[in-house]
Scaffold this motif. Sequence first.
Motif, mmCIF file in Angstrom:
data_model
loop_
_atom_site.group_PDB
_atom_site.id
_atom_site.type_symbol
_atom_site.label_atom_id
_atom_site.label_comp_id
_atom_site.label_asym_id
_atom_site.label_seq_id
_atom_site.Cartn_x
_atom_site.Cartn_y
_atom_site.Cartn_z
ATOM 1 N N SER A 184 -5.192 -4.743 -3.770
ATOM 2 C CA SER A 184 -4.651 -4.486 -2.439
ATOM 3 C C SER A 184 -5.761 -4.529 -1.395
ATOM 4 C CB SER A 184 -3.958 -3.134 -2.414
ATOM 5 O OG SER A 184 -3.606 -2.775 -1.112
ATOM 6 N N TRP A 200 -4.926 -0.874 -6.504
ATOM 7 C CA TRP A 200 -5.625 -0.547 -5.260
ATOM 8 C C TRP A 200 -6.741 -1.549 -4.978
ATOM 9 C CZ3 TRP A 200 -3.821 2.107 -1.508
ATOM 10 C CH2 TRP A 200 -2.961 3.168 -1.722
ATOM 11 N N ARG A 236 0.821 -1.206 0.000
ATOM 12 C CA ARG A 236 0.000 0.000 0.000
ATOM 13 C C ARG A 236 0.856 1.258 0.000
ATOM 14 N NH1 ARG A 236 -5.760 -0.261 2.617
ATOM 15 N NH2 ARG A 236 -6.481 -2.075 1.497
#
Length: 60
Positions: A50, A47, A7
């Motif tokens: 993640s 993203w 991240r």
Amino acid sequence: MNKNPVRQALFVLTIVYGLVIGLLAVLDVNALGLVAAAGAVLLGLGWGFSGMLTRHKPQN
């Protein structure tokens, strides 16, 4: 901020992406739309994956 290295890397890549798109816009590059769309899709997928791979325990 989250201590997850993936991240953190995505956060840095998002900032760099924004700076690159801004620079390309200032330089009036013809392929700006293509670069912006491709980068947005790749960052969005990053993203998304993640978020999917991060496991949160339910709170009581």
